[in-house]
Design a protein around this motif. Sequence first.
Motif, PDB file in Angstrom:
ATOM      1  N   LEU A  86      29.138 -10.681  30.245  1.00 30.02           N
ATOM      2  CA  LEU A  86      29.092  -9.268  30.599  1.00 30.02           C
ATOM      3  C   LEU A  86      29.303  -8.421  29.351  1.00 30.02           C
ATOM      4  O   LEU A  86      30.212  -8.684  28.563  1.00 30.02           O
ATOM      5  CB  LEU A  86      30.182  -8.950  31.633  1.00 30.02           C
ATOM      6  N   TYR A  87      28.461  -7.397  29.185  1.00 29.22           N
ATOM      7  CA  TYR A  87      28.580  -6.486  28.040  1.00 29.22           C
ATOM      8  C   TYR A  87      28.436  -5.063  28.565  1.00 29.22           C
ATOM      9  O   TYR A  87      27.339  -4.605  28.870  1.00 29.22           O
ATOM     10  CB  TYR A  87      27.487  -6.792  27.012  1.00 29.22           C
ATOM     11  N   ASN A  94      25.804   1.931  22.529  1.00 31.29           N
ATOM     12  CA  ASN A  94      25.064   2.130  23.780  1.00 31.29           C
ATOM     13  C   ASN A  94      23.562   2.309  23.587  1.00 31.29           C
ATOM     14  O   ASN A  94      22.839   2.420  24.578  1.00 31.29           O
ATOM     15  CB  ASN A  94      25.638   3.319  24.561  1.00 31.29           C
ATOM     16  N   TRP A  95      23.074   2.346  22.353  1.00 27.65           N
ATOM     17  CA  TRP A  95      21.630   2.514  22.127  1.00 27.65           C
ATOM     18  C   TRP A  95      20.970   1.133  22.133  1.00 27.65           C
ATOM     19  O   TRP A  95      20.628   0.579  21.098  1.00 27.65           O
ATOM     20  CB  TRP A  95      21.369   3.231  20.815  1.00 27.65           C
ATOM     21  N   THR A  96      20.826   0.587  23.320  1.00 25.29           N
ATOM     22  CA  THR A  96      20.250  -0.747  23.470  1.00 25.29           C
ATOM     23  C   THR A  96      18.846  -0.652  24.058  1.00 25.29           C
ATOM     24  O   THR A  96      18.553   0.226  24.864  1.00 25.29           O
ATOM     25  CB  THR A  96      21.117  -1.623  24.379  1.00 25.29           C
ATOM     26  N   ARG A  97      17.982  -1.600  23.656  1.00 32.95           N
ATOM     27  CA  ARG A  97      16.597  -1.624  24.146  1.00 32.95           C
ATOM     28  C   ARG A  97      16.176  -3.024  24.584  1.00 32.95           C
ATOM     29  O   ARG A  97      14.986  -3.294  24.663  1.00 32.95           O
ATOM     30  CB  ARG A  97      15.637  -1.108  23.066  1.00 32.95           C
ATOM     31  N   GLY A  98      17.111  -3.884  24.834  1.00 35.04           N
ATOM     32  CA  GLY A  98      16.766  -5.196  25.351  1.00 35.04           C
ATOM     33  C   GLY A  98      17.160  -6.370  24.485  1.00 35.04           C
ATOM     34  O   GLY A  98      17.138  -7.523  24.956  1.00 35.04           O
ATOM     35  N   HIS A  99      17.525  -6.134  23.212  1.00 36.58           N
ATOM     36  CA  HIS A  99      17.831  -7.269  22.342  1.00 36.58           C
ATOM     37  C   HIS A  99      19.087  -8.009  22.804  1.00 36.58           C
ATOM     38  O   HIS A  99      19.121  -9.257  22.775  1.00 36.58           O
ATOM     39  CB  HIS A  99      18.006  -6.812  20.894  1.00 36.58           C
ATOM     40  N   LEU A 100      20.115  -7.264  23.215  1.00 37.46           N
ATOM     41  CA  LEU A 100      21.334  -7.928  23.669  1.00 37.46           C
ATOM     42  C   LEU A 100      21.072  -8.733  24.941  1.00 37.46           C
ATOM     43  O   LEU A 100      21.622  -9.830  25.116  1.00 37.46           O
ATOM     44  CB  LEU A 100      22.441  -6.897  23.900  1.00 37.46           C
ATOM     45  N   SER A 101      20.210  -8.211  25.810  1.00 39.42           N
ATOM     46  CA  SER A 101      19.828  -8.981  27.002  1.00 39.42           C
ATOM     47  C   SER A 101      19.072 -10.239  26.610  1.00 39.42           C
ATOM     48  O   SER A 101      19.272 -11.314  27.202  1.00 39.42           O
ATOM     49  CB  SER A 101      18.970  -8.118  27.928  1.00 39.42           C
ATOM     50  N   ASP A 102      18.206 -10.112  25.607  1.00 45.23           N
ATOM     51  CA  ASP A 102      17.469 -11.286  25.129  1.00 45.23           C
ATOM     52  C   ASP A 102      18.411 -12.356  24.578  1.00 45.23           C
ATOM     53  O   ASP A 102      18.080 -13.553  24.595  1.00 45.23           O
ATOM     54  CB  ASP A 102      16.465 -10.890  24.049  1.00 45.23           C
ATOM     55  N   ARG A 103      19.570 -11.918  24.095  1.00 42.42           N
ATOM     56  CA  ARG A 103      20.555 -12.858  23.553  1.00 42.42           C
ATOM     57  C   ARG A 103      21.401 -13.501  24.664  1.00 42.42           C
ATOM     58  O   ARG A 103      22.269 -14.312  24.376  1.00 42.42           O
ATOM     59  CB  ARG A 103      21.473 -12.128  22.582  1.00 42.42           C
ATOM     60  N   GLY A 104      21.183 -13.091  25.900  1.00 38.39           N
ATOM     61  CA  GLY A 104      21.885 -13.702  27.013  1.00 38.39           C
ATOM     62  C   GLY A 104      23.015 -12.894  27.596  1.00 38.39           C
ATOM     63  O   GLY A 104      23.753 -13.387  28.463  1.00 38.39           O
ATOM     64  N   PHE A 105      23.171 -11.639  27.159  1.00 33.01           N
ATOM     65  CA  PHE A 105      24.206 -10.780  27.714  1.00 33.01           C
ATOM     66  C   PHE A 105      23.723 -10.122  29.003  1.00 33.01           C
ATOM     67  O   PHE A 105      22.533  -9.842  29.168  1.00 33.01           O
ATOM     68  CB  PHE A 105      24.594  -9.669  26.727  1.00 33.01           C
ATOM     69  N   HIS A 106      24.646  -9.847  29.904  1.00 37.46           N
ATOM     70  CA  HIS A 106      24.386  -9.002  31.069  1.00 37.46           C
ATOM     71  C   HIS A 106      24.860  -7.604  30.688  1.00 37.46           C
ATOM     72  O   HIS A 106      26.059  -7.325  30.690  1.00 37.46           O
ATOM     73  CB  HIS A 106      25.148  -9.518  32.291  1.00 37.46           C
ATOM     74  N   VAL A 107      23.928  -6.732  30.337  1.00 39.45           N
ATOM     75  CA  VAL A 107      24.259  -5.438  29.736  1.00 39.45           C
ATOM     76  C   VAL A 107      24.333  -4.355  30.807  1.00 39.45           C
ATOM     77  O   VAL A 107      23.421  -4.213  31.630  1.00 39.45           O
ATOM     78  CB  VAL A 107      23.221  -5.050  28.663  1.00 39.45           C
ATOM     79  N   VAL A 108      25.418  -3.588  30.770  1.00 38.48           N
ATOM     80  CA  VAL A 108      25.672  -2.497  31.701  1.00 38.48           C
ATOM     81  C   VAL A 108      26.121  -1.290  30.893  1.00 38.48           C
ATOM     82  O   VAL A 108      26.897  -1.431  29.939  1.00 38.48           O
ATOM     83  CB  VAL A 108      26.761  -2.884  32.725  1.00 38.48           C
TER      84      VAL A 108
END
Length: 264
Positions: A86-87, A94-108
């Motif tokens: 969980l992230y 907070n300026w995310t565009r999908g890279h953290l999700s691609d790394r396996g995080f559940h971004v909220v």
Amino acid sequence: MDELTLSAPILFISDAHLGGFAETKNDRIESELIQLVNYCERNEIRLAVLGDLFDYWMEFPDYIPSLGRRLLDRFEEYNQALGPTLYITGNHDNWTRGHLSDRGFHVVSEYVKITVNEQQLLLLHGDGLADSSFGLPRPFLHRLLRHPGFVKLYQRVLPPRIGLQLMKYFSKFNRWINRPEDNRQVLSDWAERQLQHTEIDLIISGHDHIPRMKHFAFGSYINLGTFYNHRTMALYNNHSADLVSWETGTQSLQPFDSTITIDE
């Protein structure tokens, strides 16, 4: 609102601010975070990031920051082994565009409610919430920096490296004039009201950089403090949560004496 179900033990961490310091200190923070991830994987401890892991994280449409690449590589392995981390983004990442999700995080981007061992936990960074029913409004500047229109304009006008460097300078200046630790009572008072008037059993946040636990007849509040300075986190296990600190010498978690008042 996002709802998740996680099983204990869970280690909550925030405010590492990796990238916000001189190179030597950033290297130290990143190495210690990697050691922590190694420890959690060995002991099958789930991690949850409650914001400001980085300082400053800003993805552009065609640009991903190089910040913390070793740490993200290690987290990707960890996420593949134990499941998504969980992230919850903070006011510095907070300026995310999908890279953290691609790394396996559940971004909220706001908050999460989870149920663990039949207890309800409310997790957030602590800089404010968009949902007015919570009664924790973000400062105007934080709302502006999160607004999609501002982000779109900023990234259209400025090339990635200049835009990122400008935001890093602004982040340091803003941290200097608006010290989060000066507002510690705001989060403590807000958490007490939330616990009193809702079914939440435990609230965990970061943001104001002061590690502490507050116990009430109707629930508890934990502020995670900082990893870059105090190395404090919260470990939830066996129906309870406690503040712990990372000991670099033994590379282990140790109890944190929450009766000690710690300033930034």
